[in-house]
Motif scaffolding. Structure first.
Motif, PDB file in Angstrom:
ATOM      1  N   CYS A  37       3.952   8.266  14.035  1.00  0.00           N
ATOM      2  CA  CYS A  37       1.844   8.677  13.710  1.00  0.00           C
ATOM      3  C   CYS A  37       2.060  10.379  14.885  1.00  0.00           C
ATOM      4  O   CYS A  37       1.175  11.705  14.326  1.00  0.00           O
ATOM      5  N   LYS A  38       3.030  11.111  15.464  1.00  0.00           N
ATOM      6  CA  LYS A  38       3.504  12.071  15.958  1.00  0.00           C
ATOM      7  C   LYS A  38       3.634  13.195  14.983  1.00  0.00           C
ATOM      8  O   LYS A  38       3.059  13.617  14.982  1.00  0.00           O
ATOM      9  N   LEU A  39       4.504  12.484  14.594  1.00  0.00           N
ATOM     10  CA  LEU A  39       4.618  13.626  13.607  1.00  0.00           C
ATOM     11  C   LEU A  39       3.180  14.245  12.513  1.00  0.00           C
ATOM     12  O   LEU A  39       2.912  15.028  12.151  1.00  0.00           O
ATOM     13  N   ALA A  40       2.531  12.967  12.596  1.00  0.00           N
ATOM     14  CA  ALA A  40       1.073  13.137  11.348  1.00  0.00           C
ATOM     15  C   ALA A  40       0.246  13.682  12.412  1.00  0.00           C
ATOM     16  O   ALA A  40      -0.428  15.348  11.688  1.00  0.00           O
ATOM     17  N   ASN A  75      -1.188   4.704  13.408  1.00  0.00           N
ATOM     18  CA  ASN A  75      -1.044   4.586  12.111  1.00  0.00           C
ATOM     19  C   ASN A  75      -2.155   5.594  11.776  1.00  0.00           C
ATOM     20  O   ASN A  75      -2.409   6.222  10.274  1.00  0.00           O
ATOM     21  N   ARG A  76      -2.586   6.507  12.649  1.00  0.00           N
ATOM     22  CA  ARG A  76      -3.745   7.301  12.060  1.00  0.00           C
ATOM     23  C   ARG A  76      -3.005   9.150  11.321  1.00  0.00           C
ATOM     24  O   ARG A  76      -1.767   9.328  11.519  1.00  0.00           O
ATOM     25  N   GLY A  77      -3.800   9.400  10.825  1.00  0.00           N
ATOM     26  CA  GLY A  77      -3.186  10.472   9.758  1.00  0.00           C
ATOM     27  C   GLY A  77      -2.654  10.152   8.683  1.00  0.00           C
ATOM     28  O   GLY A  77      -1.488  10.842   8.565  1.00  0.00           O
ATOM     29  N   LYS A  78      -2.419   8.508   8.703  1.00  0.00           N
ATOM     30  CA  LYS A  78      -1.120   8.024   7.461  1.00  0.00           C
ATOM     31  C   LYS A  78      -1.559   7.814   6.088  1.00  0.00           C
ATOM     32  O   LYS A  78      -2.586   7.568   5.811  1.00  0.00           O
ATOM     33  N   GLU A  79      -0.462   8.295   4.700  1.00  0.00           N
ATOM     34  CA  GLU A  79      -1.319   7.799   3.789  1.00  0.00           C
ATOM     35  C   GLU A  79      -0.194   6.255   3.869  1.00  0.00           C
ATOM     36  O   GLU A  79       0.967   6.132   4.010  1.00  0.00           O
ATOM     37  N   SER A  80      -1.293   5.339   2.926  1.00  0.00           N
ATOM     38  CA  SER A  80      -0.717   3.885   2.639  1.00  0.00           C
ATOM     39  C   SER A  80      -0.337   3.555   1.495  1.00  0.00           C
ATOM     40  O   SER A  80      -1.197   3.823   0.299  1.00  0.00           O
ATOM     41  N   ILE A  81       1.080   2.784   1.198  1.00  0.00           N
ATOM     42  CA  ILE A  81       1.259   2.403  -0.429  1.00  0.00           C
ATOM     43  C   ILE A  81       2.213   1.530   0.031  1.00  0.00           C
ATOM     44  O   ILE A  81       2.961   1.515   0.941  1.00  0.00           O
ATOM     45  N   ALA A  82       1.101   0.211  -0.589  1.00  0.00           N
ATOM     46  CA  ALA A  82       1.698  -0.837  -0.703  1.00  0.00           C
ATOM     47  C   ALA A  82       3.022  -1.327  -1.745  1.00  0.00           C
ATOM     48  O   ALA A  82       2.716  -1.309  -2.659  1.00  0.00           O
ATOM     49  N   LEU A  83       4.384  -1.388  -1.745  1.00  0.00           N
ATOM     50  CA  LEU A  83       5.214  -1.789  -1.978  1.00  0.00           C
ATOM     51  C   LEU A  83       6.392  -2.815  -1.700  1.00  0.00           C
ATOM     52  O   LEU A  83       6.549  -3.366  -0.743  1.00  0.00           O
ATOM     53  N   ASP A  84       6.961  -3.871  -2.909  1.00  0.00           N
ATOM     54  CA  ASP A  84       6.971  -4.950  -2.956  1.00  0.00           C
ATOM     55  C   ASP A  84       9.133  -4.226  -3.858  1.00  0.00           C
ATOM     56  O   ASP A  84       9.045  -3.984  -4.055  1.00  0.00           O
ATOM     57  N   LEU A  85       9.997  -3.665  -2.266  1.00  0.00           N
ATOM     58  CA  LEU A  85      10.900  -3.108  -2.409  1.00  0.00           C
ATOM     59  C   LEU A  85      11.760  -4.537  -3.029  1.00  0.00           C
ATOM     60  O   LEU A  85      13.388  -3.777  -3.568  1.00  0.00           O
ATOM     61  N   LYS A  86      12.239  -5.527  -3.371  1.00  0.00           N
ATOM     62  CA  LYS A  86      12.367  -6.505  -4.104  1.00  0.00           C
ATOM     63  C   LYS A  86      12.648  -6.263  -5.679  1.00  0.00           C
ATOM     64  O   LYS A  86      12.887  -6.494  -7.268  1.00  0.00           O
ATOM     65  N   ASP A  87      10.953  -5.456  -6.420  1.00  0.00           N
ATOM     66  CA  ASP A  87      10.677  -5.170  -7.327  1.00  0.00           C
ATOM     67  C   ASP A  87      11.775  -3.244  -7.625  1.00  0.00           C
ATOM     68  O   ASP A  87      11.608  -2.684  -7.112  1.00  0.00           O
ATOM     69  N   SER A  88      12.187  -3.659  -9.383  1.00  0.00           N
ATOM     70  CA  SER A  88      12.596  -2.545  -9.161  1.00  0.00           C
ATOM     71  C   SER A  88      12.043  -1.609  -9.696  1.00  0.00           C
ATOM     72  O   SER A  88      12.391  -0.221  -9.068  1.00  0.00           O
ATOM     73  N   ASP A  89      10.865  -1.652 -10.101  1.00  0.00           N
ATOM     74  CA  ASP A  89      10.470   0.082 -10.234  1.00  0.00           C
ATOM     75  C   ASP A  89       9.267   0.637  -9.351  1.00  0.00           C
ATOM     76  O   ASP A  89       9.427   1.025  -8.703  1.00  0.00           O
ATOM     77  N   ASP A  90       9.219  -0.666  -7.632  1.00  0.00           N
ATOM     78  CA  ASP A  90       8.397  -0.286  -7.098  1.00  0.00           C
ATOM     79  C   ASP A  90       9.697  -0.322  -5.626  1.00  0.00           C
ATOM     80  O   ASP A  90      10.004   1.616  -6.142  1.00  0.00           O
ATOM     81  N   LEU A  91      10.796  -0.439  -6.101  1.00  0.00           N
ATOM     82  CA  LEU A  91      11.514   0.487  -5.905  1.00  0.00           C
ATOM     83  C   LEU A  91      12.339   1.803  -5.801  1.00  0.00           C
ATOM     84  O   LEU A  91      12.633   2.521  -5.142  1.00  0.00           O
ATOM     85  N   ALA A  92      12.440   2.101  -7.079  1.00  0.00           N
ATOM     86  CA  ALA A  92      12.735   3.575  -7.922  1.00  0.00           C
ATOM     87  C   ALA A  92      11.698   4.204  -7.693  1.00  0.00           C
ATOM     88  O   ALA A  92      11.686   5.372  -6.929  1.00  0.00           O
ATOM     89  N   LEU A  93      10.488   4.029  -7.165  1.00  0.00           N
ATOM     90  CA  LEU A  93       9.055   4.541  -6.751  1.00  0.00           C
ATOM     91  C   LEU A  93       9.614   4.952  -5.729  1.00  0.00           C
ATOM     92  O   LEU A  93       9.466   6.430  -5.136  1.00  0.00           O
ATOM     93  N   LEU A  94       9.840   4.331  -4.559  1.00  0.00           N
ATOM     94  CA  LEU A  94      10.440   4.294  -3.204  1.00  0.00           C
ATOM     95  C   LEU A  94      11.240   5.797  -3.272  1.00  0.00           C
ATOM     96  O   LEU A  94      11.318   6.670  -2.633  1.00  0.00           O
TER      97      LEU A  94
END
Length: 400
Positions: A37-40, A75-94
């Motif tokens: 948050c401080k970085l944002a 959490n002001r000033g942030k962008e939010s994305i929901a990822l399932d890190l057990k999913d290979s595609d979501d982990l690759a995106l991360l």
């Protein structure tokens, strides 16, 4: 590269200080979100990676017009994305997002990031410019490494609870001091690493634990224990080694008074208590005697103050130039004439937060909006799609 922007003549100010910096943060609860948050606030683009059900701090309460007070604050000033890190595609995106990042923050359980292939060592081997920040309860090594750690648990483990509260029993500090301390240290360390990278070109691996952060704050009582043979006792709303320095009840409310030297003690006796002879009483003749005879001193003060309204006590203290503070409620703080506020946009509408403590003279305070869960998910998936060479150059639906 962000480090090149630091050398632009004239520099950057306000919320633009860290403009161009990309922070990816796999975070939940308080410590890591506080740092991010401080970085944002300073202008960095912060992508908050949440589990599919969201950061569990979203559900801590519903105090802020249906939103969590904790989540709105952190959490002001942030962008939010929901990822399932057990999913290979979501982990690759991360991983693709991290590959474009300047800073990667995570406060998963110790070892979890490494098992996912996003541990600091592997990431920095692939990108030596990357700055990584791992926030944990007890650190990445040692016998407590794998213990679950939350703020109250660390308050207890570090001895903070033992010196907090009334003599009858230990108490909790009423805010999340362990999380806040760890987030602050993380923020400071990231800024130091960015400054060093601007000169050397290399990043840093940073580790901060809640335990280490609070242990640092506990240095003074710890030194009393180790070298003085005893820890400060619990004295309620009083200072353990200075008297009078604590709360005393007037007829309609409490006031904390602080006597720091003998000149103030003489004025306190003559002008506030209106008992000048008390200053010469052998029981109270010097600071050590006043601490040793605290109970008797408290009784002498109470005998005077209990007959006075708080406003009269305050008037006497101000006339004698004695430091004081009213023992206020949260309702008093909400109406306090010194309290600075700043508006923030949330999914529940506009709310007012406490303004950032560090004032940038001549610059207005502007807080970024608080994102709904996965608010930028679709845009970020497009931006960081496999094969997209433009990723991270332009924010998607940024939380500005």
């Amino acid at each position: 590269m962000w480090q090149d922007k630091m050398n632009v003549e004239g520099g950057m100010t306000g919320r633009n200080t860290l403009q161009g910096l990309l922070v990816v943060s796999v975070e939940q609860a308080v410590a890591a979100p506080y740092c991010a948050c401080k970085l944002a606030d300073a202008g960095a683009r912060v992508i908050k990676v949440e589990r599919p059900e969201g950061d569990f701090a979203r559900n801590y309460d519903r105090a802020a017009r249906g939103e969590s007070a904790y989540f709105v604050w952190l959490n002001r000033g942030k962008e939010s994305i929901a990822l399932d890190l057990k999913d290979s595609d979501d982990l690759a995106l991360l991983r693709r997002m991290i590959s474009a990042a300047d800073v990667f923050i995570q406060n998963l359980a110790p070892g979890a990031a490494a098992r996912l292939g996003i541990g600091s060592e592997a990431l920095r081997a692939a990108d030596p410019r990357l700055i990584t920040l791992d926030i944990s309860g007890y650190g990445e090594e040692g016998p407590y490494r794998d213990m679950k750690a939350y703020d109250l648990l660390i308050q207890a483990e570090t001895g903070l609870a033992a010196i907090t509260g009334h003599p009858a029993g230990p108490g909790r500090v009423g805010v999340s001091v362990c999380d806040i301390a760890a987030g602050m240290y993380g923020y400071m360390a990231v800024l130091e690493a960015l400054l060093e990278r601007a000169q050397s070109g290399g990043g840093k691996a940073i580790q901060v634990s809640l335990f280490d952060a609070l242990a640092d704050w506990m240095t003074v009582p710890l030194l009393h224990q180790v070298y003085g043979g005893r820890a400060p006792g619990r004295v309620g709303l009083n200072h353990p080694s200075i008297a009078p320095y604590g709360a005393y009840a007037a007829a309609d409310g409490e006031v904390v008074v602080s006597i720091q030297n003998e000149r103030e003690w003489l004025r306190f006796c003559s002008q506030v208590l209106q008992r000048p002879g008390l200053a010469a009483d052998p029981r109270f003749a010097d600071p050590s005697a006043r601490v040793a005879n605290r109970a008797a001193l408290d009784a002498e003060i109470a005998a005077v103050w209990e007959r006075l309204k708080r406003a009269e006590v305050v008037a006497r203290l101000e006339a004698a130039q004695i430091a004081y503070g009213r023992v206020n409620s949260l309702a008093d703080l909400a109406a306090h004439s010194q309290l600075r506020r700043a508006p923030v946009d949330t999914p529940a509408g506009e709310l007012e937060l406490v303004a950032p403590p560090a004032r940038l003279v001549g610059e207005a305070v502007e807080l970024g909006r608080v994102p709904a869960l996965n608010a930028q998910g679709a845009a970020l998936r497009r931006e960081f799609a496999r094969g997209n060479t433009q990723a991270a150059n332009t924010p998607g639906e940024a939380a500005q």
